[in-house]
Design a protein around this motif. Structure first.
Motif, mmCIF file in Angstrom:
data_model
loop_
_atom_site.group_PDB
_atom_site.id
_atom_site.type_symbol
_atom_site.label_atom_id
_atom_site.label_comp_id
_atom_site.label_asym_id
_atom_site.label_seq_id
_atom_site.Cartn_x
_atom_site.Cartn_y
_atom_site.Cartn_z
ATOM 1 N N GLU A 21 0.994 -1.178 0.052
ATOM 2 C CA GLU A 21 0.051 -0.161 0.069
ATOM 3 C C GLU A 21 0.883 1.302 -0.020
ATOM 4 O O GLU A 21 1.892 1.503 0.710
ATOM 5 C CB GLU A 21 -0.961 0.017 1.223
ATOM 6 N N ILE A 22 0.613 2.128 -0.784
ATOM 7 C CA ILE A 22 1.305 3.622 -0.780
ATOM 8 C C ILE A 22 0.432 4.428 0.113
ATOM 9 O O ILE A 22 -0.554 4.330 0.067
ATOM 10 C CB ILE A 22 1.541 3.854 -2.321
ATOM 11 N N ASP A 23 1.101 5.408 0.443
ATOM 12 C CA ASP A 23 0.421 6.621 1.369
ATOM 13 C C ASP A 23 0.120 7.496 0.488
ATOM 14 O O ASP A 23 1.009 8.221 -0.294
ATOM 15 C CB ASP A 23 1.532 7.054 2.485
ATOM 16 N N LEU A 24 -1.194 7.843 0.257
ATOM 17 C CA LEU A 24 -1.524 8.828 -0.767
ATOM 18 C C LEU A 24 -1.540 10.303 -0.133
ATOM 19 O O LEU A 24 -1.570 11.380 -0.879
ATOM 20 C CB LEU A 24 -3.049 8.547 -1.315
ATOM 21 N N ASN A 26 1.091 11.384 2.640
ATOM 22 C CA ASN A 26 2.431 11.732 2.584
ATOM 23 C C ASN A 26 3.191 11.231 1.663
ATOM 24 O O ASN A 26 3.536 9.730 1.498
ATOM 25 C CB ASN A 26 3.078 11.352 3.857
ATOM 26 N N ARG A 27 3.400 11.714 0.391
ATOM 27 C CA ARG A 27 4.089 11.258 -1.002
ATOM 28 C C ARG A 27 5.581 11.471 -0.841
ATOM 29 O O ARG A 27 6.293 10.969 -1.842
ATOM 30 C CB ARG A 27 3.283 11.891 -2.083
ATOM 31 N N ASP A 28 6.183 11.840 0.258
ATOM 32 C CA ASP A 28 7.590 11.940 0.195
ATOM 33 C C ASP A 28 7.817 11.730 1.583
ATOM 34 O O ASP A 28 8.445 12.372 2.233
ATOM 35 C CB ASP A 28 7.985 13.455 0.053
ATOM 36 N N ARG A 74 0.181 18.818 -12.384
ATOM 37 C CA ARG A 74 -0.755 17.594 -12.530
ATOM 38 C C ARG A 74 -0.579 17.238 -14.042
ATOM 39 O O ARG A 74 -1.002 15.862 -14.394
ATOM 40 C CB ARG A 74 -1.946 18.074 -12.205
ATOM 41 N N SER A 77 2.362 15.606 -15.095
ATOM 42 C CA SER A 77 2.845 14.179 -14.632
ATOM 43 C C SER A 77 1.566 13.025 -15.010
ATOM 44 O O SER A 77 2.062 11.878 -15.073
ATOM 45 C CB SER A 77 2.498 14.458 -12.810
#
Length: 151
Positions: A21-24, A26-28, A74, A77
């Motif tokens: 799972e990725i943290d949406l 805290n993206r850094d 946006r 990206s």
């Protein structure tokens, strides 16, 4: 039954390494872009005291800068994010492949070969040079140096 359960857990753990799972929010999380790309309106445009534009112009400029920066990022990206992710993934896979299959084996091979050469070199030094320098030291051991000051 217990072995099947353990094997299933191992498969789940292996699968989770690739689909974690990725943290949406805290993206850094490692703060790699902490000081580099934090550019706000105030970092780029500033009016010193005594040279103020109209308040409406200042507010519109702020809004235009912020919104255009946000949407341009946006859009870029969305268009280039996935292709660049593929390129970077390929590049780091290539680097990992070269390191695992070429660099480390070459270094290990070199260290094994140099160890053999080192032993042969050490044996030659101890065989030929040690007796020579021992003999020279015995010859020179009786040399005495006396300093005199003449007036």
């Amino acid at each position: 039954m217990a072995e099947e359960h353990t094997e299933l857990e191992e498969r789940i753990i292996i699968k989770d390494q690739h689909t974690k799972e990725i943290d949406l929010v805290n993206r850094d999380p490692k703060h790699i872009n902490e000081d580099i790309v934090k550019v706000d309106f105030e970092d780029v445009i500033a009016e010193p005291v005594g040279t103020y534009s109209f308040d409406g112009v200042w507010k519109t400029s702020y809004t235009t800068f912020t919104v255009s920066k946000y949407w341009c990022y946006r859009l870029l990206s969305a268009i280039l994010g996935v292709p660049l992710a593929v390129i970077w993934g390929f590049l780091f896979a290539l680097i990992s492949f070269c390191h695992i299959w070429a660099v480390v084996p070459c270094i290990k091979s070199y260290l094994i070969e140099i160890q053999c050469i080192s032993r042969i070199y050490s044996l030659c030094i101890h065989t030929f040079c040690d007796p020579l320098f021992e003999a020279l030291s015995k010859i020179c051991s009786n040399i005495r140096v006396a300093l005199r000051k003449e007036v």
